[in-house]
Design a protein around this motif. Structure first.
Motif, PDB file in Angstrom:
ATOM      1  N   ILE A 231       0.841  -1.216   0.000  1.00  0.00           N
ATOM      2  CA  ILE A 231       0.000   0.000   0.000  1.00  0.00           C
ATOM      3  C   ILE A 231       0.871   1.258   0.000  1.00  0.00           C
ATOM      4  N   PHE A 232       1.896   1.295   0.858  1.00  0.00           N
ATOM      5  CA  PHE A 232       2.772   2.478   0.911  1.00  0.00           C
ATOM      6  C   PHE A 232       3.444   2.711  -0.449  1.00  0.00           C
ATOM      7  N   ARG A 233       3.909   1.628  -1.092  1.00  0.00           N
ATOM      8  CA  ARG A 233       4.584   1.784  -2.382  1.00  0.00           C
ATOM      9  C   ARG A 233       3.594   2.246  -3.447  1.00  0.00           C
ATOM     10  N   ASP A 234       2.400   1.695  -3.394  1.00  0.00           N
ATOM     11  CA  ASP A 234       1.403   1.996  -4.413  1.00  0.00           C
ATOM     12  C   ASP A 234       0.944   3.455  -4.325  1.00  0.00           C
ATOM     13  N   ASN A 235       0.911   4.006  -3.121  1.00  0.00           N
ATOM     14  CA  ASN A 235       0.368   5.364  -2.933  1.00  0.00           C
ATOM     15  C   ASN A 235       1.446   6.353  -2.481  1.00  0.00           C
ATOM     16  N   ARG A 236       2.643   6.197  -3.050  1.00  0.00           N
ATOM     17  CA  ARG A 236       3.811   6.989  -2.659  1.00  0.00           C
ATOM     18  C   ARG A 236       3.594   8.499  -2.598  1.00  0.00           C
ATOM     19  N   GLY A 237       3.124   9.066  -3.699  1.00  0.00           N
ATOM     20  CA  GLY A 237       3.027  10.533  -3.779  1.00  0.00           C
ATOM     21  C   GLY A 237       2.134  11.112  -2.687  1.00  0.00           C
ATOM     22  N   PRO A 238       0.860  10.690  -2.646  1.00  0.00           N
ATOM     23  CA  PRO A 238      -0.016  11.219  -1.596  1.00  0.00           C
ATOM     24  C   PRO A 238       0.476  10.909  -0.177  1.00  0.00           C
ATOM     25  N   LEU A 239       1.071   9.730   0.020  1.00  0.00           N
ATOM     26  CA  LEU A 239       1.561   9.395   1.362  1.00  0.00           C
ATOM     27  C   LEU A 239       2.692  10.332   1.772  1.00  0.00           C
ATOM     28  N   LEU A 240       3.587  10.639   0.834  1.00  0.00           N
ATOM     29  CA  LEU A 240       4.695  11.547   1.165  1.00  0.00           C
ATOM     30  C   LEU A 240       4.160  12.921   1.547  1.00  0.00           C
ATOM     31  N   LYS A 241       3.119  13.373   0.852  1.00  0.00           N
ATOM     32  CA  LYS A 241       2.513  14.669   1.168  1.00  0.00           C
ATOM     33  C   LYS A 241       1.900  14.632   2.586  1.00  0.00           C
ATOM     34  N   ALA A 242       1.183  13.554   2.883  1.00  0.00           N
ATOM     35  CA  ALA A 242       0.555  13.420   4.207  1.00  0.00           C
ATOM     36  C   ALA A 242       1.619  13.344   5.306  1.00  0.00           C
ATOM     37  N   LEU A 243       2.696  12.602   5.048  1.00  0.00           N
ATOM     38  CA  LEU A 243       3.775  12.514   6.038  1.00  0.00           C
ATOM     39  C   LEU A 243       4.397  13.888   6.270  1.00  0.00           C
ATOM     40  N   GLY A 244       4.525  14.674   5.189  1.00  0.00           N
ATOM     41  CA  GLY A 244       5.077  16.021   5.327  1.00  0.00           C
ATOM     42  C   GLY A 244       4.198  16.908   6.198  1.00  0.00           C
ATOM     43  N   SER A 245       2.870  16.860   5.972  1.00  0.00           N
ATOM     44  CA  SER A 245       1.951  17.661   6.803  1.00  0.00           C
ATOM     45  C   SER A 245       2.081  17.255   8.263  1.00  0.00           C
ATOM     46  N   PHE A 246       2.137  15.960   8.468  1.00  0.00           N
ATOM     47  CA  PHE A 246       2.243  15.450   9.836  1.00  0.00           C
ATOM     48  C   PHE A 246       3.555  15.911  10.488  1.00  0.00           C
ATOM     49  N   GLN A 247       4.651  15.805   9.743  1.00  0.00           N
ATOM     50  CA  GLN A 247       5.945  16.237  10.288  1.00  0.00           C
ATOM     51  C   GLN A 247       5.901  17.713  10.708  1.00  0.00           C
ATOM     52  N   ASP A 248       5.197  18.540   9.912  1.00  0.00           N
ATOM     53  CA  ASP A 248       5.069  19.964  10.262  1.00  0.00           C
ATOM     54  C   ASP A 248       4.372  20.154  11.603  1.00  0.00           C
ATOM     55  N   ARG A 249       3.327  19.352  11.840  1.00  0.00           N
ATOM     56  CA  ARG A 249       2.584  19.465  13.114  1.00  0.00           C
ATOM     57  C   ARG A 249       3.449  19.048  14.298  1.00  0.00           C
ATOM     58  N   VAL A 250       4.211  17.975  14.119  1.00  0.00           N
ATOM     59  CA  VAL A 250       5.101  17.526  15.202  1.00  0.00           C
ATOM     60  C   VAL A 250       6.165  18.584  15.463  1.00  0.00           C
ATOM     61  N   ALA A 251       6.708  19.153  14.386  1.00  0.00           N
ATOM     62  CA  ALA A 251       7.757  20.165  14.542  1.00  0.00           C
ATOM     63  C   ALA A 251       7.211  21.405  15.257  1.00  0.00           C
ATOM     64  N   ALA A 252       5.957  21.742  14.978  1.00  0.00           N
ATOM     65  CA  ALA A 252       5.362  22.916  15.624  1.00  0.00           C
ATOM     66  C   ALA A 252       5.261  22.706  17.135  1.00  0.00           C
ATOM     67  N   LEU A 253       4.848  21.514  17.539  1.00  0.00           N
ATOM     68  CA  LEU A 253       4.785  21.242  18.980  1.00  0.00           C
ATOM     69  C   LEU A 253       6.185  21.264  19.578  1.00  0.00           C
ATOM     70  N   LYS A 254       7.137  20.650  18.879  1.00  0.00           N
ATOM     71  CA  LYS A 254       8.497  20.577  19.401  1.00  0.00           C
ATOM     72  C   LYS A 254       9.061  21.985  19.627  1.00  0.00           C
ATOM     73  N   TYR A 255       8.799  22.863  18.679  1.00  0.00           N
ATOM     74  CA  TYR A 255       9.294  24.228  18.824  1.00  0.00           C
ATOM     75  C   TYR A 255       8.626  24.925  20.010  1.00  0.00           C
ATOM     76  N   ALA A 256       7.327  24.715  20.151  1.00  0.00           N
ATOM     77  CA  ALA A 256       6.600  25.349  21.259  1.00  0.00           C
ATOM     78  C   ALA A 256       7.103  24.846  22.612  1.00  0.00           C
ATOM     79  N   VAL A 257       7.403  23.534  22.680  1.00  0.00           N
ATOM     80  CA  VAL A 257       7.917  22.960  23.936  1.00  0.00           C
ATOM     81  C   VAL A 257       9.342  23.462  24.186  1.00  0.00           C
ATOM     82  N   MET A 258      10.126  23.504  23.113  1.00  0.00           N
ATOM     83  CA  MET A 258      11.521  23.941  23.236  1.00  0.00           C
ATOM     84  C   MET A 258      11.606  25.368  23.759  1.00  0.00           C
ATOM     85  N   THR A 259      10.711  26.224  23.281  1.00  0.00           N
ATOM     86  CA  THR A 259      10.728  27.625  23.704  1.00  0.00           C
ATOM     87  C   THR A 259       9.837  27.843  24.933  1.00  0.00           C
TER      88      THR A 259
END
Lengths: 290, 290
Positions: A231-259
């Protein structure tokens, strides 16, 4: 509702087995034929009442089918659909139940025998417990089933496909194959990736101090490896986009906690809490099923 | 087992209310006193049998307490513990139930009245549904409860603390406050952060096409905003480390998908699946409780 003649299910696992069970228990089909590679597993599926009869030869199984359902892993679906289409009666309706759609639909439509008899389908139901042993007749009831007809799909086939899933109790939704894959990358493939990443992050010796949050958050990481690799291989493009959005959300929390930004942490959580509350309301319609 | 005299619970929410209910239903204490800020909520807690009596004045509530349990949010615990210690009998055992330990224990040990009567505790049980209305007597049964005594904690207090939680059916584990915070950052705080990040990643209009993976993966994001803001701030260092480990796992999958490396995707998932299977086995001991 008119009873179908023969329905042939290729791949009698969790989804295929559950559909067979539902067709039989509600007498929606005169006969349910199962096709698989393992004769012993097929015999058990007959004994357990998932299917009426079985064969390991797809051409035999589909010979007099009115509907053929291909419930194999996504990387095998195009080949299985085209092989079934070549052997089934000319007016048979052939559908799949794969978790991705664009590549499958493109591959089938490139095949002369597949093109005129296929409607892409994805019943959104499943479990980390795969296999016919976990099949149950109610698996699809109240669930969404996405159909992905294209400009090439005969309108009559779409009508028959819609009726088929509605009779199984599913809520039928139509989308383009590409839209399906983009939405499902976020609503299903990303949650699976996240569950597995979470399972990987917690050192094994510490698991004994975990409570419900870790258990629930990793549940679907118990699912089958080959299935999810495909499934991951078959839906590479959309999955990479979704993973990117998710990474942004995690990074936002990390920055807020860090500061140590209390307002930013609070706003971040509060927005998540509201979305989660909305999800719970949508998934639990009054009087609806689980 | 000897019955306790008066047990005073400061903060009668999900955890405090459940402990009160268990103490009363199993007659582990002669009297359970609840302390809170909202008189009407306290009256309801008495009516529902969570506590025997109630007061909004901590000094009154702890006056004849043998055990005091501070079940308030982590940012209020040190103040509530020290205030209780100053007013309770000299031989009272004072414990908390907070999800973090290092800062709480340091603050309490810096206080002359807190130091000699306090044992840090964290019963690892909870729910995204907070509040006394969701309390139940069995909440702690079969769960781990971490005690975090230090070199300064009188040995007799630790013995009494151990007996208290064991009588409630919890499995008692001892760790240093710092070790507790590091482990819990991975086993609880990270899963909460991940659930919220996942809830934030899925556009609301697409939620209707979500199945169990998204629902389970976001469940704990419904938890209280102030509670989790306080926990994240209190446990900044270990949480940042856990978030970093998690980000590395997500990045590894993203790279494997980007390069369409089937073996890397398969190995990544398979390792997660094994860890998740191990977790399921650990969390479901034969004959154990949920």
């Amino acid at each position: 509702m008119e009873q179908l003649g023969t329905v042939t299910i290729i791949g009698v696992g969790l989804i295929g087995g559950s559909i067979g069970m539902a067709l039989r228990s509600e007498r929606l089909a005169a006969r349910v034929v199962g096709v698989g590679r393992n004769a012993e597993a097929l015999r058990q599926a007959v004994d357990r009442g998932l299917i009426d009869e079985a064969t390991t030869v797809p051409e035999e199984g589909v010979r007099s089918a009115e509907v053929v359902l291909v419930c194999t892993p996504v990387d095998r679906i195009p080949g299985d659909v085209c092989r079934a289409a070549a052997a089934a009666p000319g007016d048979a309706l052939i559908m799949d139940a794969g978790s991705t759609k664009r590549k499958i639909v493109e591959a089938v439509e490139a095949d002369p025998s597949g093109r005129d008899s296929f409607v892409g389908a994805h019943p959104i139901a499943g479990s980390e417990r795969s296999g016919a042993a976990n099949a149950r007749a109610g698996l699809l009831r109240g669930r969404a089933c996405v159909l992905t007809p294209t400009g090439r799909t005969p309108a009559d086939l779409v009508r028959r496909a819609r009726a088929f899933w509605a009779n199984l109790g599913a809520r039928v939704v139509e989308m383009s194959p590409g839209d399906h894959d983009e939405v499902l990358a976020y609503t299903s493939h990303l949650p699976h990736a996240v569950a597995a990443a979470l399972a990987l992050s917690v050192p094994a010796p510490w698991q004994s101090l975990a409570a419900g949050a870790l258990r629930d958050g990793t549940r679907v990481a118990a699912a089958d490896t080959d299935l999810w690799t495909a499934i991951f291989r078959d839906n590479r493009g959309p999955l990479l986009k979704a993973l990117g959005s998710f990474q942004d959300r995690v990074a936002a929390l990390k920055y807020a906690v860090m500061t140590d930004d209390a307002d930013a942490i609070r706003d971040w959580w509060e927005q998540a809490r509201k979305l989660r509350t909305l999800l719970e309301e949508r998934q639990s319609p009054p009087g609806g099923m689980d």
